[in-house]
Write a protein that holds these residues in place. Structure first.
Motif, mmCIF file in Angstrom:
data_model
loop_
_atom_site.group_PDB
_atom_site.id
_atom_site.type_symbol
_atom_site.label_atom_id
_atom_site.label_comp_id
_atom_site.label_asym_id
_atom_site.label_seq_id
_atom_site.Cartn_x
_atom_site.Cartn_y
_atom_site.Cartn_z
ATOM 1 N N ASN A 258 33.443 49.271 50.801
ATOM 2 C CA ASN A 258 33.291 48.041 50.018
ATOM 3 C C ASN A 258 33.001 48.347 48.557
ATOM 4 O O ASN A 258 33.481 47.653 47.658
ATOM 5 N N SER A 259 32.210 49.358 48.301
ATOM 6 C CA SER A 259 31.929 49.750 46.916
ATOM 7 C C SER A 259 33.147 50.419 46.291
ATOM 8 O O SER A 259 33.448 50.214 45.119
ATOM 9 N N LEU B 22 35.744 48.186 44.704
ATOM 10 C CA LEU B 22 35.382 47.612 43.408
ATOM 11 C C LEU B 22 35.703 48.540 42.242
ATOM 12 O O LEU B 22 35.808 48.091 41.105
ATOM 13 N N TYR B 23 35.843 49.852 42.488
ATOM 14 C CA TYR B 23 36.059 50.826 41.417
ATOM 15 C C TYR B 23 37.526 50.831 40.994
ATOM 16 O O TYR B 23 38.419 50.950 41.822
ATOM 17 N N ASP B 24 37.768 50.716 39.695
ATOM 18 C CA ASP B 24 39.124 50.757 39.138
ATOM 19 C C ASP B 24 39.328 52.116 38.487
ATOM 20 O O ASP B 24 38.763 52.406 37.432
ATOM 21 N N LEU C 156 32.936 46.687 35.201
ATOM 22 C CA LEU C 156 33.286 46.584 36.621
ATOM 23 C C LEU C 156 32.936 47.878 37.357
ATOM 24 O O LEU C 156 32.362 47.848 38.449
ATOM 25 N N ASN C 157 33.261 49.013 36.745
ATOM 26 C CA ASN C 157 32.981 50.292 37.386
ATOM 27 C C ASN C 157 31.496 50.643 37.361
ATOM 28 O O ASN C 157 31.015 51.389 38.210
ATOM 29 N N GLN D 144 29.155 48.747 38.133
ATOM 30 C CA GLN D 144 28.559 48.202 39.355
ATOM 31 C C GLN D 144 28.597 49.224 40.481
ATOM 32 O O GLN D 144 27.709 49.274 41.314
ATOM 33 N N VAL D 145 29.649 50.042 40.488
ATOM 34 C CA VAL D 145 29.800 51.035 41.550
ATOM 35 C C VAL D 145 28.991 52.293 41.234
ATOM 36 O O VAL D 145 28.229 52.772 42.062
#
Length: 163
Positions: A101-102, A105-107, A116-117, A119-120
């Motif tokens: 799930n994490s 989220l990573y681009d 965004l990254n 958060q991971v």
């Protein structure tokens, strides 16, 4: 005669309904000594459990790395471009450590400094932390790590930069 003994017994019984202060202090001292003897054994058992957890974390990372290799026929690179600003091997093995799930989220097209990254990469993942480790400084340290990455006590080799 038996009535006399019975009366004497009852009188002694009435006088002995409570502990004396000396008896109470002796019992407390004995309990304190036993606790003092037991405490180091409990602490060493806790440290042994923390070491076992650390070894288990390393095994889980190794299994995730092997699963990554089995899926993609290569080992996860420790660093994309030598700047440590992109996806690390720890991010790459996340789906194999039940952290899919994490990972979603990573681009990978964006760096670690992308909101965004962040958060991971700013998550404290228990599998990447040895319970016995005490950090000597605040982690993440804003001076050392502009990307605010979460702490970790394990590392991947990212190659040899020597000529």
């Amino acid at each position: 005669m038996s009535l006399f003994l019975k009366g004497l017994f009852m009188k002694c019984l009435r006088n002995r309904l409570a502990f004396t202060l000396v008896e109470l202090l002796v019992v407390i001292a004995i309990i304190g000594i036993l606790v003092a003897l037991l405490l180091p054994a409990v602490q060493s058992a806790r440290e042994a459990a923390r070491r076992m957890q650390c070894v288990n974390n390393l095994k889980q990372i190794a299994l995730a790395t092997h699963n990554y290799h089995d899926s993609l026929n290569r080992l996860p690179p420790g660093d994309d471009n030598g700047t440590f600003a992109g996806m690390s091997a720890f991010v790459r093995i996340m789906p194999f450590m039940e952290l899919g799930n994490s990972f979603v989220l990573y681009d990978p097209a964006k760096g670690n400094s992308d909101p965004l990254n962040k958060q991971v990469v700013s998550q404290k993942i228990p599998g990447y932390l040895c319970p016995s480790c005490a950090f000597a400084r605040e982690v993440p340290d804003p001076v050392c790590d502009a990307n605010n990455r979460a702490p970790g006590t394990y590392a991947f080799c990212s190659g040899n930069a020597d000529p």
